[in-house]
Scaffold this active site. Structure first.
Site, PDB file in Angstrom:
ATOM      1  N   HIS A  40      61.591  42.558  -1.548  1.00  0.00           N
ATOM      2  CA  HIS A  40      62.017  41.345  -2.261  1.00  0.00           C
ATOM      3  C   HIS A  40      60.830  40.391  -2.430  1.00  0.00           C
ATOM      4  CE1 HIS A  40      65.816  38.799  -3.170  1.00  0.00           C
ATOM      5  NE2 HIS A  40      64.814  38.465  -3.978  1.00  0.00           N
ATOM      6  N   GLU A  78      69.565  43.326   2.956  1.00  0.00           N
ATOM      7  CA  GLU A  78      68.143  43.028   3.199  1.00  0.00           C
ATOM      8  C   GLU A  78      67.988  42.367   4.565  1.00  0.00           C
ATOM      9  OE1 GLU A  78      66.626  40.728  -0.072  1.00  0.00           O
ATOM     10  OE2 GLU A  78      67.089  42.283  -1.553  1.00  0.00           O
ATOM     11  N   ARG A 135      68.974  41.206  -8.342  1.00  0.00           N
ATOM     12  CA  ARG A 135      69.631  41.086  -7.047  1.00  0.00           C
ATOM     13  C   ARG A 135      70.203  42.454  -6.685  1.00  0.00           C
ATOM     14  NH1 ARG A 135      67.160  37.212  -6.347  1.00  0.00           N
ATOM     15  NH2 ARG A 135      67.802  35.118  -5.709  1.00  0.00           N
TER      16      ARG A 135
END
Length: 314
Positions: free
Chosen positions: A275, A256, A227
């Site tokens: 991601h 993000e 993360r």
């Protein structure tokens, strides 16, 4: 009654019915359901990043929550504990694609594929002097759980020395050495490649910062597949600028999508992916088959395949 706030295709909906005998209803906005239906929902499928605490207030009869990802850091753990809701995630379905992603990024750095791509766009020939190999290099996997073990297994086929960091430092099959978290800096100093795979908790937030990057070899490459908040991003940028580490392969970020003005975009020693390390073409299908297995176990009172520890928050 089963409800999913995640869009599902007809094939997946049919699979759920055929294998469980229960109909799953897709409804991204629960407010659209009649008020008298909401208390009947006892099972829910949702995404970690879009789960809102107010959903629990709407679902008074909820008993089982399935999160369609390995990460569960967005969940309201205290409320879930108070309501005695069983939570399960998709942990266990990411090993193959994330391992291939990690190996791909390490190979890209070892063989300097980034330079070749840049040279190709400029029609330039050369860049041979910077090529290396993974064979004989030491890989440190920080958070050596299911995914880390699979990465270690595949990386060992390239002749890499596999080390890991876990909370309890128990031996792991195929790993040459496992450090406790208290010896993280020692492990960092021995590694040529470091992969961060920890869940995001109060203990792992900001785990990699200035001191940790300083402990790494200046020739080492750092990969974050966990993360964004597990890394002090300004410290990482500074480490890359100062040559404290040689490069970084980043799949997750503090914000993000990564803002266009972020300095990481322009760094030639950084590989950025959106991601996507855990994503594959069949992800929804894989996750829902995993959900079905866990739901059947839940209904039967059995041990779940991937239960979430609500106290530990992962």
């Amino acid at each position: 009654m089963i409800i999913s706030t995640v869009p599902l295709n007809e094939e997946v909906i049919r699979h759920v019915l055929e294998r469980t005998g229960e109909q799953i209803t897709v409804c991204p906005d629960l407010a659209a359901l009649p008020a008298e239906v909401l208390p009947q929902v006892d099972v829910m499928v949702a995404r970690n990043e879009t789960f809102k605490p107010e959903l629990l207030e709407m679902l008074s009869g909820l008993r089982f929550l399935y999160i369609m990802s390995a990460g569960v850091d967005n969940l309201p753990f205290n409320e879930l504990i108070a309501r005695r809701i069983t939570v399960c995630n998709a942990s266990g379905i990411h090993g193959q694609q994330m391992s291939e992603h990690a190996l791909g990024v390490m190979i890209a750095f070892s063989r300097n594929i980034g330079l070749s791509i840049r040279n190709q766009s400029s029609r330039l020939w050369g860049g041979h002097s910077s090529l290396d190999e993974l064979n004989g290099k030491t890989l440190l996997i920080v958070g050596a759980g299911r995914i880390g073990k699979e990465i270690g297994r595949l990386a060992s086929a390239f002749g890499m020395r596999i080390t890991g960091v876990t909370r309890r430092a128990q031996p792991i099959e195929g790993f040459d050495l496992v450090y406790p978290i208290s010896r993280l800096h020692e492990g960092l100093g021995q590694a040529d490649y470091v992969i961060l795979l920890t869940p995001l908790t109060s203990e792992t937030a900001g785990l990699m910062g200035t001191v940790e990057f300083a402990a790494m070899k200046p020739t080492a490459v750092f990969l974050n597949l966990s993360r964004g908040e597990t890394v002090d991003e300004p410290a990482l940028i500074s480490a890359l600028k100062q040559g404290m580490i040689a490069g970084a392969g980043l799949d997750v970020f503090q914000q993000e999508p990564l803002p266009a003005e972020n300095e990481l975009w322009a760094m030639e020693n950084v590989i950025i992916t959106p991601h996507s390390a855990g994503i594959t073409r069949n992800y929804i299908h894989m996750s829902m088959m995993h959900f079905i297995k866990n739901l059947l176990l839940f209904r039967a009172g059995g041990e779940l395949l991937s239960p979430v520890d609500l106290i530990e928050a992962y």
